[in-house]
Design an enzyme around this catalytic site. Sequence first.
Site, PDB file in Angstrom:
ATOM      1  N   GLU A 103       0.828  -1.210   0.000  1.00 31.83           N
ATOM      2  CA  GLU A 103       0.000   0.000   0.000  1.00 31.83           C
ATOM      3  C   GLU A 103       0.864   1.263   0.000  1.00 31.83           C
ATOM      4  OE1 GLU A 103      -3.024  -0.169   3.029  1.00 31.83           O
ATOM      5  OE2 GLU A 103      -3.095  -2.350   2.942  1.00 31.83           O
ATOM      6  N   CYS A 116       3.315   8.486   0.625  1.00 33.31           N
ATOM      7  CA  CYS A 116       3.786   7.674   1.743  1.00 33.31           C
ATOM      8  C   CYS A 116       4.024   6.261   1.202  1.00 33.31           C
ATOM      9  CB  CYS A 116       2.702   7.693   2.819  1.00 33.31           C
ATOM     10  SG  CYS A 116       3.080   6.678   4.245  1.00 33.31           S
ATOM     11  N   CYS A 123       5.056  -6.054   8.694  1.00 28.04           N
ATOM     12  CA  CYS A 123       6.137  -5.370   9.418  1.00 28.04           C
ATOM     13  C   CYS A 123       6.847  -6.352  10.341  1.00 28.04           C
ATOM     14  CB  CYS A 123       5.566  -4.211  10.228  1.00 28.04           C
ATOM     15  SG  CYS A 123       6.845  -3.172  10.988  1.00 28.04           S
ATOM     16  N   CYS A 127       4.269  -3.156  17.112  1.00 24.12           N
ATOM     17  CA  CYS A 127       3.737  -2.022  17.868  1.00 24.12           C
ATOM     18  C   CYS A 127       2.211  -2.179  17.997  1.00 24.12           C
ATOM     19  CB  CYS A 127       4.096  -0.710  17.182  1.00 24.12           C
ATOM     20  SG  CYS A 127       5.871  -0.568  16.868  1.00 24.12           S
ATOM     21  N   CYS A 130      -0.502  -0.111  15.942  1.00 24.12           N
ATOM     22  CA  CYS A 130      -0.365  -0.039  14.482  1.00 24.12           C
ATOM     23  C   CYS A 130      -0.953  -1.284  13.840  1.00 24.12           C
ATOM     24  CB  CYS A 130       1.116   0.096  14.120  1.00 24.12           C
ATOM     25  SG  CYS A 130       1.395   0.165  12.345  1.00 24.12           S
ATOM     26  N   CYS A 346      -1.796   7.129   9.099  1.00 24.34           N
ATOM     27  CA  CYS A 346      -0.709   6.459   9.818  1.00 24.34           C
ATOM     28  C   CYS A 346      -1.251   5.311  10.640  1.00 24.34           C
ATOM     29  CB  CYS A 346      -0.064   7.414  10.817  1.00 24.34           C
ATOM     30  SG  CYS A 346       0.910   8.685  10.100  1.00 24.34           S
TER      31      CYS A 346
END
Length: 368
Positions: A103, A116, A123, A127, A130, A346
Amino acid sequence: MLSDPIQISPSRQLTNLLAMDWSAMRDWVSTLGWPAYRTRQILCWLYQKRILNITEMTDLSLSDRSHLQSIATITRASNVTIRQATDGTKKFLLELTDGLEVESVLIPEDDRLTLCVSTQVGCTLDCGFCLTGQMGLKRNLKAHEIVNQVLTVQDHVASSSRLTSLVFMGMGEPLANMEEVSEAIKRLTNRDWGVGFSPRRITVSTAGLASRLREVAPLGVNLAISLNATTDKQRHELMPAINTLHPLSHLLKACRDYPLKTGRRLTFEYVLLAGINDSMADAKRIPKLLNGIRCKINLIPFNEFHGSLYKRPSAQSIGQFQMILRRAGLDVFIRKSRGRDVLGACGQLGDLQVGNLNNKRSSKEYGK
Ligand code: SAH
């Protein structure tokens, strides 16, 4: 060598020209018995003119073009899906050759057009605030898969405008895939044959891989660090993997040691989670933690997603938090949340199930 052949039939493999770095292309051109200047010619077609077809390389003879076509290809993402948010932000879903999706988010704002970009599918880190972190790591992106996000979106906006800034803040931890990220940045910033972005208009954001911060410096880009907490206890709860590896003291030492160029500063990002890290005591600890570091701070009010444990603080408490930091002499900005209704803000990247998939289009449909 970053060469990545694509299997098209059991007997025949085409080399993806985008998967070669400069030296691989140079060696390849020389193996073909072509003059050395052809390396630059081909790279300019790929990165400056953004062609999708070898037949468009008009400064190569017809026979050279047809030979090139018999052994090579230009492969970008096969399918591109765009979801437009009510605020004009667009989320691009690009399908990779192995079927995974990545994305990128296009954010128009005043006279800027920021993209972005993602550096991993999923990932490495975990976290808790997220959404991407909850996917786990599917795989690292190759340099060309990172660059392709920029080329594809630039094609999309080409008729009206140019991308002005790139932020490496999409899916993934850039510093956990530093080799490919560095190579992508080299192609994006090269002015001779590459995309030609100024490094000053590129920001790489890290959750805090302290041991690798220094590797960002030679690229000349801006560095952002996701601080997100003011004590190790708090940071460990929010970002367990990274804070175990590099507790706050390590991270801040690496920031102090970072070879910052004259006139430049680090950015610290701080996601604000109601009742978790947004107290006045937190605000007062930040100037002490960052004492002596040339920096600015971006506060990011939490962007919620389905099933998220955290809440966004009220506008009033965000304002108070900012005020305390300002009074301590810090430059503090509140990042506007963009694209939240398409999960493009974000921390909202990775939920491919959500949203409207009806506007799926082939990349060719909106090519140049
Ligand atoms: N892995 C890198 C880059 C991706 S995250 C990093 O951690 O910096 C980009 C920024 O979004 C980081 O500052 C991160 O703390 C922030 N972020 C993550 N999830 C968020 C959410 N749900 N709401 C607001 N900001 C978030």
